[in-house]
Every structure is written in structure tokens, then in C-alpha cells.
Scaffold this motif. Sequence first.
Motif, short mmCIF file in Angstrom:
data_model
loop_
_atom_site.label_atom_id
_atom_site.label_comp_id
_atom_site.label_asym_id
_atom_site.label_seq_id
_atom_site.Cartn_x
_atom_site.Cartn_y
_atom_site.Cartn_z
N PHE A 1 0.81 -1.22 0.00
CA PHE A 1 0.00 0.00 0.00
C PHE A 1 0.84 1.28 0.00
CE2 PHE A 1 -3.02 -3.04 1.71
CZ PHE A 1 -4.18 -2.69 1.05
N GLY A 2 2.11 1.19 0.41
CA GLY A 2 2.92 2.39 0.55
C GLY A 2 2.90 2.92 1.98
N PRO A 3 3.52 4.09 2.20
CA PRO A 3 3.69 4.58 3.58
C PRO A 3 2.38 4.75 4.35
CG PRO A 3 4.42 6.22 1.94
CD PRO A 3 4.18 4.95 1.20
N ASP A 4 1.31 5.17 3.67
CA ASP A 4 0.05 5.35 4.41
C ASP A 4 -0.62 4.03 4.75
OD1 ASP A 4 -0.23 5.33 1.67
OD2 ASP A 4 -1.91 6.71 1.58
N GLY A 5 -0.04 2.92 4.30
CA GLY A 5 -0.46 1.61 4.75
C GLY A 5 0.35 1.13 5.95
N MET B 1 11.61 2.52 2.09
CA MET B 1 10.37 3.05 2.66
C MET B 1 10.26 2.67 4.14
SD MET B 1 6.48 2.34 1.35
CE MET B 1 6.46 0.59 1.74
N THR C 1 -4.04 0.30 -5.59
CA THR C 1 -4.91 0.78 -4.52
C THR C 1 -5.15 2.28 -4.68
OG1 THR C 1 -3.05 1.09 -2.99
CG2 THR C 1 -4.15 -1.07 -2.98
N ASN D 1 -5.25 4.72 -2.38
CA ASN D 1 -4.74 5.65 -1.37
C ASN D 1 -3.64 6.55 -1.93
OD1 ASN D 1 -3.33 3.04 -1.45
ND2 ASN D 1 -1.99 3.90 0.12
N PRO D 2 -3.47 7.74 -1.32
CA PRO D 2 -2.47 8.69 -1.84
C PRO D 2 -1.05 8.11 -1.92
CG PRO D 2 -3.85 9.74 -0.17
CD PRO D 2 -4.22 8.29 -0.18
N GLY D 3 -0.67 7.25 -0.98
CA GLY D 3 0.68 6.71 -0.98
C GLY D 3 0.87 5.48 -1.87
N GLY D 4 -0.17 5.11 -2.59
CA GLY D 4 -0.11 3.88 -3.39
C GLY D 4 1.02 3.85 -4.40
N ASP D 5 1.42 5.04 -4.89
CA ASP D 5 2.50 5.10 -5.88
C ASP D 5 3.86 4.66 -5.33
OD1 ASP D 5 1.29 5.77 -8.23
OD2 ASP D 5 1.56 7.94 -7.99
N ALA D 6 4.07 4.74 -4.04
CA ALA D 6 5.40 4.51 -3.46
C ALA D 6 5.99 3.18 -3.91
CB ALA D 6 5.35 4.59 -1.94
N ILE D 7 5.18 2.16 -3.98
CA ILE D 7 5.62 0.86 -4.50
C ILE D 7 4.97 0.59 -5.86
CG2 ILE D 7 5.66 -1.64 -4.09
CD1 ILE D 7 7.49 -0.15 -2.15
N GLN D 8 3.65 0.72 -5.92
CA GLN D 8 2.90 0.32 -7.12
C GLN D 8 3.24 1.16 -8.35
OE1 GLN D 8 -1.25 0.54 -5.79
NE2 GLN D 8 -0.51 -0.08 -3.79
#
Lengths: 284, 284
Positions: A126-130, A177, B151, B153-160
Motif C-alpha cells: 500500500f505504501g507509507p500510508d499503509g 520506505m 490501490t 490511497n495517496p501513498g499507493g504510488d510509493a511501490i505500485q
Amino acid sequence: MPHFADRLIEACERKSSRVCVGLDPVIEKLPSGIDRSDPIRAIEVFCREVIDAVREHAVCIKPQSACFERYGHRGVKLHEETSIYAQRAGLLVINDAKRGDIGISAAHYAVACLEHADALTINTYFGPDGIEPFVTHAAAEGKGLFALVRTSNPGGDAIQGLKLTGGGRVCDAAAKMVHEVGRSACGRSTYSLLGAVVGATKPDDAATLRELMPHAVFLVPGYGAQGAGADDVRACFNHDKLGAIITASRSVIYAHEKSPGQPWQQAVRDAAAGMREEINEILG
Amino acid sequence: MPHFADRLIEACERKSSRVCVGLDPVIEKLPSGIDRSDPIRAIEVFCREVIDAVREHAVCIKPQSACFERYGHRGVKLHEETSIYAQRAGLLVINDAKRGDIGISAAHYAVACLEHADALTINTYFGPDGIEPFVTHAAAEGKGLFALVRTSNPGGDAIQGLKLTGGGRVCDAAAKMVHEVGRSACGRSTYSLLGAVVGATKPDDAATLRELMPHAVFLVPGYGAQGAGADDVRACFNHDKLGAIITASRSVIYAHEKSPGQPWQQAVRDAAAGMREEINEILG
């Protein structure tokens, strides 16, 4: 409650152990002496006896949530009771539930999965907000987290091993991350409450990830039944001989399969003791 | 049990709806008429009334597992009971539990999370061997899966959103993997039991992912409270006007917050009906 990493490091030093025992109870594999007519009761008895057998040699116990959820809400109740039993036996409990979500759902998972545990495994996709809602709750409660960075399964490369245009692989980006989110949540030990799951696969991988996440405690599956060796494990530790917890499940809890001539509890105890010895030898 | 995708497509056509309602009960947000002295009981009443209110307009209901697990094993029991209630009301139940693991643990999750549900959301980070055990179980039981690809969510780009040396991004690689694993598990409708979670974020994203996964049903969060619009949603459908289920939670189940002058159940009903209309208009 003191900082999770401080509690973990203190236990490692006091017990002279870096061992975590994975509690993956599967009804078909339980020792024949255990009455299997009621699966929930059989698993309860097995888990308690395993905890009693390994408590001296292990630092952590890691119940596999799937093995309990398998039995619906009654299994979840047993998961809660088993975790409490392990904590009372002086073990740190890592709830291996691999939860992941965002916002208030992530916060709910943090509350639910850490209530009777000391730490929880979580997802990174999900990234940091996950991750942040889990960190917020864990920080307030003295609990810990292990984020999935590099898993030990054969197919792990399909996503985690992909090469990025900016250099490195997906798992390296996940590691960066985890480092960024967790660096502000370190305890006196300099380790963060946000650790990482790093499978003992190739030593080169572990060394790179160790550099990328200097403050993260590694939770290292793959030892024992999955065939990782001494070199793989050595690279997961920092120079302080800390910063990694090596976890084995089947090779410890089902050790009776390979030593039929003694009480199964003794085989489990010996396997945990042997694993502790092996890892301490690697650390020198 | 017939193939999950066939059951889903049949329901979409019969109800002339592409709507999924997310059931994310949070005690603080329940309508004031519900007695909150026992949270479990309050959530039970709320969920049943929401199910009754939306059953005519929605195809699926998607209980957010975290909101139930929040209350321990009693919450898990309520999750089971609520799912059964929704199925009896003629809704397909998508268990939004975002589970992920490998081997026998994945198989255990599949059994546990699909027992009272028609489909389950799962993680992709483990690679194909983190998906296949779920597919095996789902295929045998006529159940479905939605793998997390993109996903909302705003942080979804960090990995995806990371770019790969071979072209495309991480979410595109996840999409290709989902297509490969799921293509052999299609029903008569040509859709696979293995669908994908694709957040309604940017229409370009959805179009690319739609091409990469022609047989996957998209489960599309982000509509309503998260602000996605008509163009975002349109790109998630195939030319047959099928292949996507649009899901909204807060904008439907807490619709009473914005229409205080009527019974809250009516506000929920109207919100579901309105969403169905809007999406049908987009489809033309």
C-alpha cells in the motif's frame, strides 16, 4: 510499556538467543499422542506444550494466524488465549497475521492484532500510508511491527525482485520506505519498532537490505525446513550481533517426526536448543 | 456451486447494477438512533439494516474485516453472521480481509475467509505462489478473489507506481501476474474467478490495467467519498459494459450524515439507488 525493540534486544541478550519459534499448528501433523477428536482442543494442548518446551531457548513465539483463523471465531479465541499463555511464559509474541490496509482500517487491525501480542507482521504494497497507522498505534502501546520486504518463497522474485529504472529492485524500494517510516521510532537500543521480514534466501540480498535498513530488526524466516544456511543468516545481523531474529516453524514444532524414540516435547525442546546453539556459533 | 464470475455477471445483469456497498462499521459514526452501549450488538443492528436497505440496488456487499476483528473473536463471529445474513438477502459477499501468505497458510486463509463469503481480497506481493493456493480453493468451491493491483490511497504510488527497467510499473507487473494466474480459471462469461482491486484514480491507469487483464473483474474502490468521477470509472469496464464492480462505503452507509431530515435507512437506500443510477448512466 517500554519500547518494543528495547524489550526484544534485552530478551536476546538475557537469554543469549536470537530464536523465534513459529507456531503453525496443522491438525494432521500433531503428535499421535494428542487426542484429535476436537481440533480446537488438540491445537490448544499442542501449542501450550510447545510453548513450555521452547520458553527457555526462544526469545519469541510467532503464531501463524491462518492456522487459527482456519477454525473461525473459535480459532481466533484460541489464538488470543495462546498468545496470552506465551506472554505469561516469558516469550514475546509476534502475531504473524500479515495484515495490510489504509486509514482507519489499518488502525483497527493494529488494535485487534496487537491487543494480545507484542508485534505484528504487516504488508508494504500500500505504501507509507499503509504502514503509518500501524506505527502510530504500536508506538503508543510499546508494540512492534515487521513489514514484509523480502519473502522466502520461490515466487517471491515475481514482484519483489523486479529491477527499477532508478536502480535497485522492488524489495530495495520497500526497504528504503521501511527505513524512512521507521527511523523516527527507534528506542534506546537504536533499533526501531518497525522491523522487516527478510527471508534467509541469498546472502547478497540480506547484506544489501541490512545496509538499507540499519535500524530495523529483521525477522528472518527460511531457516531449517526451508534450507537456509549459516552465511544467509550471518548477513542479517548487524556488527553488534543483534538486529535479527531467526524463525523456524516445522523443523522445531514437528521435530518429533525425526526423533521418534523420545517424548515429542523433548524433541521440540532439543530442536529449539540446537537452533539457538547453531545461531550463536554463527555469531561467534 | 457455479463459477463465481458467472454468478457475479448474472447478478449484475439481473439487477441492472454494478454496485458494491462497503460495510465498514465504525461505532462512533453509527446513526444516533442506534443504542451503542454494546458495540457488537450496535454494529450487528446497523449492518443488518444497511443490508436490508441496499439489497435491491447493490450486487455485492463488502464487509471490511478490520472493523469486525477490532472486537476480537466476538467481532469475528459477528462478521460470520453478518455475511450469512447478507447472502440470505440475495447479495454476494466480498470479504475485504486483504489476506496474503504462501503454501498451507494461504490455503488456511482461503478456507477461513471464504467459508461464509463469495469472494475475498488478497495481496500480490508474495508472487504467484502467494495467489495460487487461494485460486485452487476458490475454484473448487465456486468462490472468487480480488488481488490488490492498484490501490486508491495517496501513498499507493510509493511501490505500485515505481517504473521497471523492462517497461511499465510495478502495478502493471502485478496485473500481468494476475492475468497469467487467472486466465485458466474463467467461467462461461469469459471472466476469471481471479479479479483485481483497481482503485478509481486516474483513467489512464485503469485503461492500461484493463488491457493487461481482459478476463479480470475489477473491484473499484475510490468512488464517492474518495472523489473518483465518471471517466475514472468508465475505463474500468470492458466494451460489454461488464467486468467491473464499483464499491463505495462511507458515501452510502453514512449517507444519513448529509440528509438528516429522514430515517437513516432511507438515506442509505437512496444513496445506493443513486449510485446505481449514476453508474448506469456512465455505461450508457
